[in-house]
Scaffold this motif. Sequence first.
Motif, PDB file in Angstrom:
ATOM      1  N   LYS A 156      46.453  35.431  40.346  1.00  0.00           N
ATOM      2  CA  LYS A 156      45.857  34.210  40.880  1.00  0.00           C
ATOM      3  C   LYS A 156      46.804  33.535  41.874  1.00  0.00           C
ATOM      4  CE  LYS A 156      44.080  29.712  39.359  1.00  0.00           C
ATOM      5  NZ  LYS A 156      43.883  28.810  38.182  1.00  0.00           N
ATOM      6  N   GLN A 157      48.101  33.489  41.549  1.00  0.00           N
ATOM      7  CA  GLN A 157      49.101  32.882  42.431  1.00  0.00           C
ATOM      8  C   GLN A 157      49.285  33.718  43.699  1.00  0.00           C
ATOM      9  OE1 GLN A 157      48.916  29.898  40.884  1.00  0.00           O
ATOM     10  NE2 GLN A 157      51.038  29.624  41.585  1.00  0.00           N
ATOM     11  N   LEU A 158      49.249  35.026  43.547  1.00  0.00           N
ATOM     12  CA  LEU A 158      49.342  35.899  44.725  1.00  0.00           C
ATOM     13  C   LEU A 158      48.169  35.643  45.673  1.00  0.00           C
ATOM     14  CD1 LEU A 158      50.508  39.344  43.277  1.00  0.00           C
ATOM     15  CD2 LEU A 158      51.738  37.931  44.933  1.00  0.00           C
ATOM     16  N   GLN A 159      46.987  35.437  45.118  1.00  0.00           N
ATOM     17  CA  GLN A 159      45.816  35.155  45.943  1.00  0.00           C
ATOM     18  C   GLN A 159      45.995  33.839  46.709  1.00  0.00           C
ATOM     19  OE1 GLN A 159      42.885  37.295  46.278  1.00  0.00           O
ATOM     20  NE2 GLN A 159      42.966  35.936  48.072  1.00  0.00           N
ATOM     21  N   LYS A 160      46.615  32.856  46.059  1.00  0.00           N
ATOM     22  CA  LYS A 160      46.908  31.590  46.743  1.00  0.00           C
ATOM     23  C   LYS A 160      47.852  31.815  47.921  1.00  0.00           C
ATOM     24  CE  LYS A 160      46.391  28.372  42.847  1.00  0.00           C
ATOM     25  NZ  LYS A 160      47.110  27.393  41.983  1.00  0.00           N
ATOM     26  N   ALA A 161      48.840  32.663  47.708  1.00  0.00           N
ATOM     27  CA  ALA A 161      49.792  32.970  48.778  1.00  0.00           C
ATOM     28  C   ALA A 161      49.094  33.682  49.934  1.00  0.00           C
ATOM     29  CB  ALA A 161      50.936  33.818  48.236  1.00  0.00           C
ATOM     30  N   VAL A 162      48.215  34.626  49.596  1.00  0.00           N
ATOM     31  CA  VAL A 162      47.450  35.355  50.619  1.00  0.00           C
ATOM     32  C   VAL A 162      46.562  34.384  51.401  1.00  0.00           C
ATOM     33  CG1 VAL A 162      45.590  37.030  50.976  1.00  0.00           C
ATOM     34  CG2 VAL A 162      47.511  37.588  49.463  1.00  0.00           C
ATOM     35  N   ASN A 163      45.893  33.480  50.713  1.00  0.00           N
ATOM     36  CA  ASN A 163      45.027  32.508  51.376  1.00  0.00           C
ATOM     37  C   ASN A 163      45.813  31.611  52.336  1.00  0.00           C
ATOM     38  OD1 ASN A 163      42.896  33.538  49.903  1.00  0.00           O
ATOM     39  ND2 ASN A 163      42.909  31.897  48.377  1.00  0.00           N
ATOM     40  N   LYS A 164      47.007  31.217  51.900  1.00  0.00           N
ATOM     41  CA  LYS A 164      47.855  30.378  52.761  1.00  0.00           C
ATOM     42  C   LYS A 164      48.294  31.156  53.993  1.00  0.00           C
ATOM     43  CE  LYS A 164      50.370  27.185  50.948  1.00  0.00           C
ATOM     44  NZ  LYS A 164      49.969  25.938  51.661  1.00  0.00           N
ATOM     45  N   ALA A 165      48.633  32.434  53.812  1.00  0.00           N
ATOM     46  CA  ALA A 165      49.027  33.273  54.942  1.00  0.00           C
ATOM     47  C   ALA A 165      47.879  33.438  55.930  1.00  0.00           C
ATOM     48  CB  ALA A 165      49.501  34.633  54.440  1.00  0.00           C
ATOM     49  N   LYS A 166      46.669  33.610  55.411  1.00  0.00           N
ATOM     50  CA  LYS A 166      45.489  33.742  56.280  1.00  0.00           C
ATOM     51  C   LYS A 166      45.256  32.461  57.100  1.00  0.00           C
ATOM     52  CE  LYS A 166      42.641  36.983  53.583  1.00  0.00           C
ATOM     53  NZ  LYS A 166      41.391  37.117  52.806  1.00  0.00           N
ATOM     54  N   LYS A 167      45.483  31.345  56.455  1.00  0.00           N
ATOM     55  CA  LYS A 167      45.235  30.068  57.111  1.00  0.00           C
ATOM     56  C   LYS A 167      46.289  29.763  58.168  1.00  0.00           C
ATOM     57  CE  LYS A 167      44.461  25.176  56.041  1.00  0.00           C
ATOM     58  NZ  LYS A 167      44.387  24.165  54.954  1.00  0.00           N
ATOM     59  N   ARG A 168      47.560  30.060  57.863  1.00  0.00           N
ATOM     60  CA  ARG A 168      48.658  29.661  58.739  1.00  0.00           C
ATOM     61  C   ARG A 168      49.265  30.809  59.540  1.00  0.00           C
ATOM     62  NH1 ARG A 168      53.239  26.924  55.472  1.00  0.00           N
ATOM     63  NH2 ARG A 168      53.779  29.089  55.131  1.00  0.00           N
ATOM     64  N   GLY A 169      48.984  32.049  59.101  1.00  0.00           N
ATOM     65  CA  GLY A 169      49.570  33.206  59.781  1.00  0.00           C
ATOM     66  C   GLY A 169      50.733  33.816  59.030  1.00  0.00           C
ATOM     67  N   HIS A 170      51.315  33.079  58.109  1.00  0.00           N
ATOM     68  CA  HIS A 170      52.452  33.581  57.323  1.00  0.00           C
ATOM     69  C   HIS A 170      52.649  32.716  56.086  1.00  0.00           C
ATOM     70  CE1 HIS A 170      54.860  30.182  58.865  1.00  0.00           C
ATOM     71  NE2 HIS A 170      54.237  30.419  60.004  1.00  0.00           N
ATOM     72  N   ALA A 171      53.264  33.303  55.053  1.00  0.00           N
ATOM     73  CA  ALA A 171      53.556  32.560  53.826  1.00  0.00           C
ATOM     74  C   ALA A 171      54.708  33.234  53.090  1.00  0.00           C
ATOM     75  CB  ALA A 171      52.326  32.483  52.929  1.00  0.00           C
ATOM     76  N   ILE A 172      55.372  32.461  52.231  1.00  0.00           N
ATOM     77  CA  ILE A 172      56.488  32.974  51.424  1.00  0.00           C
ATOM     78  C   ILE A 172      56.191  32.712  49.956  1.00  0.00           C
ATOM     79  CG2 ILE A 172      58.945  32.762  50.880  1.00  0.00           C
ATOM     80  CD1 ILE A 172      59.428  31.952  53.768  1.00  0.00           C
ATOM     81  N   ALA A 173      56.231  33.788  49.151  1.00  0.00           N
ATOM     82  CA  ALA A 173      56.032  33.676  47.705  1.00  0.00           C
ATOM     83  C   ALA A 173      57.316  34.088  46.999  1.00  0.00           C
ATOM     84  CB  ALA A 173      54.877  34.566  47.260  1.00  0.00           C
ATOM     85  N   ILE A 174      57.623  33.432  45.894  1.00  0.00           N
ATOM     86  CA  ILE A 174      58.839  33.737  45.127  1.00  0.00           C
ATOM     87  C   ILE A 174      58.469  34.040  43.677  1.00  0.00           C
ATOM     88  CG2 ILE A 174      61.003  32.803  44.193  1.00  0.00           C
ATOM     89  CD1 ILE A 174      61.459  31.333  46.758  1.00  0.00           C
ATOM     90  N   GLY A 175      59.056  35.127  43.173  1.00  0.00           N
ATOM     91  CA  GLY A 175      58.916  35.488  41.763  1.00  0.00           C
ATOM     92  C   GLY A 175      60.271  35.839  41.181  1.00  0.00           C
ATOM     93  N   HIS A 176      60.249  36.429  39.975  1.00  0.00           N
ATOM     94  CA  HIS A 176      61.496  36.757  39.271  1.00  0.00           C
ATOM     95  C   HIS A 176      61.388  38.168  38.694  1.00  0.00           C
ATOM     96  CE1 HIS A 176      61.174  32.386  39.533  1.00  0.00           C
ATOM     97  NE2 HIS A 176      62.498  32.402  39.623  1.00  0.00           N
ATOM     98  N   PRO A 177      62.509  38.797  38.383  1.00  0.00           N
ATOM     99  CA  PRO A 177      62.480  40.219  37.981  1.00  0.00           C
ATOM    100  C   PRO A 177      62.020  40.462  36.548  1.00  0.00           C
ATOM    101  CG  PRO A 177      64.744  39.433  37.968  1.00  0.00           C
ATOM    102  CD  PRO A 177      63.904  38.297  38.469  1.00  0.00           C
ATOM    103  N   HIS A 178      60.940  39.782  36.145  1.00  0.00           N
ATOM    104  CA  HIS A 178      60.357  40.044  34.839  1.00  0.00           C
ATOM    105  C   HIS A 178      59.488  41.303  34.926  1.00  0.00           C
ATOM    106  CE1 HIS A 178      61.716  36.014  34.068  1.00  0.00           C
ATOM    107  NE2 HIS A 178      60.795  35.458  34.859  1.00  0.00           N
ATOM    108  N   LYS A 179      59.434  42.059  33.871  1.00  0.00           N
ATOM    109  CA  LYS A 179      58.628  43.282  33.870  1.00  0.00           C
ATOM    110  C   LYS A 179      57.161  42.981  34.155  1.00  0.00           C
ATOM    111  CE  LYS A 179      61.599  46.028  30.814  1.00  0.00           C
ATOM    112  NZ  LYS A 179      61.703  46.772  29.528  1.00  0.00           N
ATOM    113  N   MET A 180      56.651  41.868  33.595  1.00  0.00           N
ATOM    114  CA  MET A 180      55.254  41.507  33.804  1.00  0.00           C
ATOM    115  C   MET A 180      54.996  41.150  35.280  1.00  0.00           C
ATOM    116  SD  MET A 180      52.547  41.570  32.035  1.00  0.00           S
ATOM    117  CE  MET A 180      53.194  41.531  30.349  1.00  0.00           C
TER     118      MET A 180
END
Length: 350
Positions: free
Chosen positions: A307-331
């Motif tokens: 769901k969060q990745l989709q938000k990042a994709v939507n923001k990139a579509k709207k603005r042309g670029h986006a930055i998402a941050i996660g952590h090295p969890h297995k999930m």
Amino acid sequence: MAEQSKKNSTGSSSRRRRSSSKRRSKKKSTFKASLFIVLGVFLMISMVAFGYFLGQNDLLNGHTPIEQTYKTHAQETKKKMVEDVAKSKIQQSELKKEPVEKKEAGEKTLAPATYLTDEKIEEALSKKEKEPTIQLADKGEKPKLVIIIDDVSTRSQLRLIQSTGLKITPSIFPPSQRSMTSHTLAKGLKHYMIHLPMESGSAQFNSQTKTLLTTSSKKQIETRVKEIRKLFPTARYVNNHTGSVYTDNYHAMKRLYGALRSEGFVFVDSRTIASTKVPQITDEFGDVYIGRDIFIDNEHNIPYIHKQLQKAVNKAKKRGHAIAIGHPHKMTLKALASAESILKDVELVY
């Protein structure tokens, strides 16, 4: 009877005098009103004539209207440029002539003066470094999405990131109690960044090795940044680990930003606090602000991360670029590896 006739005559005479007096008063009032009107018209005509006179006088004294001022200024500027060019040519012509002077006995000979010739000037200009060509992130067929994985300190975490087959940027911790050799993970990597511990509101996080504090002196900050440069000689980008207190402190953050900049680092704001001062500071330095748009794994389950990745994709579509941050969890890495359908509309970039 005669007395009555006399009274009537006297009354009639008195009425005639009163009537005559009223007519004279009315005529006088009408005259005054006419006089005021005439004077008013005369005054208005006088003011218009005086204003016209002042305007003509201003023109004679150089106070021209706006349009004429621009025209005059342009003519004077052009004339001055022609004069300056002519003067410059004369001076260069005179400079290139070597003066011949008689030398008196015992006088020391000075080395001949050297002047920049046209050829030398052209040579110097040709050697001037050209401005780098900047490619904007929002130019291209697809919007751009950056995915950063923070808190990387072990080889196993790096392998998990690489196993996704996606263009993901690992942000590596400097040596700390988590791993005193974490900097060696960058060896051989073309695309990575540094995850720099900075002061937060939690004493637990602030206890990490060499966490930068808002009370750190300018010298301490510069020393730490130089150390980071030696540990990661090929690094280009730095983002903050925690750092809500530090990035919210204008003076501390500006000192750090200047030090990072002098060592060739670009600061990426993880935006761990809404009141971060980094946008203001980058603006003062004339730089572009780069900051995180979405955290993807505040909850460790695949539906939430997708769901969060989709938000990042939507923001990139709207603005042309986006930055998402996660952590090295297995999930998190499992969710990324299974997000092909979500990421198909963007281009992943380091």
